[in-house]
Write a protein that holds these residues in place. Sequence first.
Motif, mmCIF file in Angstrom:
data_model
loop_
_atom_site.group_PDB
_atom_site.id
_atom_site.type_symbol
_atom_site.label_atom_id
_atom_site.label_comp_id
_atom_site.label_asym_id
_atom_site.label_seq_id
_atom_site.Cartn_x
_atom_site.Cartn_y
_atom_site.Cartn_z
ATOM 1 N N THR A 213 -99.816 32.103 5.504
ATOM 2 C CA THR A 213 -99.496 30.682 5.332
ATOM 3 C C THR A 213 -100.741 29.802 5.309
ATOM 4 O OG1 THR A 213 -97.436 31.070 6.536
ATOM 5 C CG2 THR A 213 -98.115 28.766 6.232
ATOM 6 N N TYR A 217 -96.806 20.986 6.789
ATOM 7 C CA TYR A 217 -95.620 20.696 7.601
ATOM 8 C C TYR A 217 -94.334 21.315 7.035
ATOM 9 C CZ TYR A 217 -94.034 17.071 4.299
ATOM 10 O OH TYR A 217 -93.594 16.397 3.194
ATOM 11 N N LYS A 218 -94.358 21.816 5.786
ATOM 12 C CA LYS A 218 -93.136 22.325 5.170
ATOM 13 C C LYS A 218 -93.064 23.843 5.091
ATOM 14 C CE LYS A 218 -90.670 18.962 2.467
ATOM 15 N NZ LYS A 218 -89.961 18.735 1.191
ATOM 16 N N LYS A 219 -94.101 24.549 5.502
ATOM 17 C CA LYS A 219 -94.128 25.998 5.352
ATOM 18 C C LYS A 219 -94.011 26.702 6.702
ATOM 19 C CE LYS A 219 -94.603 25.600 0.970
ATOM 20 N NZ LYS A 219 -93.442 25.869 0.089
ATOM 21 N N LYS A 220 -93.222 27.773 6.724
ATOM 22 C CA LYS A 220 -93.072 28.557 7.943
ATOM 23 C C LYS A 220 -94.339 29.365 8.198
ATOM 24 C CE LYS A 220 -88.050 29.007 7.568
ATOM 25 N NZ LYS A 220 -86.899 29.941 7.452
ATOM 26 N N LEU A 221 -94.720 29.468 9.462
ATOM 27 C CA LEU A 221 -95.964 30.150 9.822
ATOM 28 C C LEU A 221 -95.806 31.663 9.911
ATOM 29 C CD1 LEU A 221 -97.283 27.636 12.481
ATOM 30 C CD2 LEU A 221 -98.232 28.061 10.224
ATOM 31 N N LEU A 222 -94.603 32.113 10.261
ATOM 32 C CA LEU A 222 -94.334 33.549 10.337
ATOM 33 C C LEU A 222 -95.371 34.250 11.219
ATOM 34 C CD1 LEU A 222 -93.427 34.010 6.550
ATOM 35 C CD2 LEU A 222 -91.881 33.583 8.470
ATOM 36 N N GLU A 225 -98.603 32.340 13.068
ATOM 37 C CA GLU A 225 -98.516 31.270 14.064
ATOM 38 C C GLU A 225 -99.442 31.478 15.257
ATOM 39 O OE1 GLU A 225 -95.209 28.680 16.582
ATOM 40 O OE2 GLU A 225 -94.558 30.298 15.233
ATOM 41 N N LYS A 240 -99.064 22.072 17.271
ATOM 42 C CA LYS A 240 -97.949 21.143 17.058
ATOM 43 C C LYS A 240 -98.441 19.781 16.603
ATOM 44 C CE LYS A 240 -93.856 19.255 19.353
ATOM 45 N NZ LYS A 240 -93.063 19.206 20.622
ATOM 46 N N ARG A 247 -98.019 16.287 8.431
ATOM 47 C CA ARG A 247 -96.790 15.654 7.944
ATOM 48 C C ARG A 247 -97.051 14.199 7.579
ATOM 49 N NH1 ARG A 247 -93.034 12.302 9.305
ATOM 50 N NH2 ARG A 247 -93.975 11.919 11.338
ATOM 51 N N TYR A 255 -98.179 29.246 0.562
ATOM 52 C CA TYR A 255 -98.384 30.644 0.912
ATOM 53 C C TYR A 255 -99.422 31.220 -0.047
ATOM 54 C CZ TYR A 255 -94.025 29.971 3.460
ATOM 55 O OH TYR A 255 -93.060 29.494 4.307
#
Length: 294
Positions: A213, A217-222, A225, A240, A247, A255
């Motif tokens: 990633t 603010y719109k992408k999952k970290l998977l 993280e 955070k 954002r 990705y």
Amino acid sequence: MELTEFKWKREIPEDFIVKEIAEYPFSDSGNYYLYLLIKRNLSTRDLAEKLQFSYAGMKDKLALTFQYVSFDKFIGNYKKEEIDSKSWYILKFVGRIKKKIKIGQLKGNRFFINLRNLKTEERNWFINYYDIQRINNNWKKGRNLIKKLFESPKRKLKWRENFFIDSYLSYLWNKSLELYLKERVSGYFIKEKNEIFFIPELEGFQVLPKFWTILGYKKKLLESEIYYEKILREEGFELKEFLELLRKLRIKGDYRMTYVLVRDFKKVGNYVFFYLPKGSYATMYLKHLQTKIY
């Protein structure tokens, strides 16, 4: 871990030849004019500002490059200008198109590179790190800008400010992925200028995640993280709060391929020929090609 200096250096533009691969449907009634731009020892952005054209990808300055650009008016079938004894460009009209070219509208690039006796190993893939063209010196400016924006984030950023922030996000992408790799595989480091890259010693890429990633603010970290958390904490941020700032700046994230497969590779004498998809760096592939012990 061992540290090796990157030994390859281009001496003349012809050491690094790039041909852009893209497709643009022609239209007799199109409002834009497609040209092939051939340039030597000039940056794409500087020429675009001077001539007012749109382009799909930035091409190196110290290189001989071929790429497509679009104008909103017809400027002739052929134009050549010598800027100085070492720098020139050619524009050749190709046809009319309906929409102007935008950043990212290309498939990839073919490279023709003079290794200049660089000692290499056989490798058909590499880790898709951002290279120094994007991050060197720029990522630190981006980090400083981010710190200021925590105090006043609600304003429109200038192009150069966006560039510095993108450079910092690219640096964070590199370092978070590096942490992940170092936990799992052995390797060594290769250095160019002020930047150091971890090169894993892996026979295959199958054990690696396909994507990593880019913060937004719109992408999952998977999987990324916990590695971003650690890197950002070392940088003086909390994940955070960092994502909340992105954002407010409307930076969505993305990705990026973790590794790149190299196509159509051929070596003839001191020259290598190969194809890479858009967004990856030929110089990063050369770093992986260079022998570990020098």
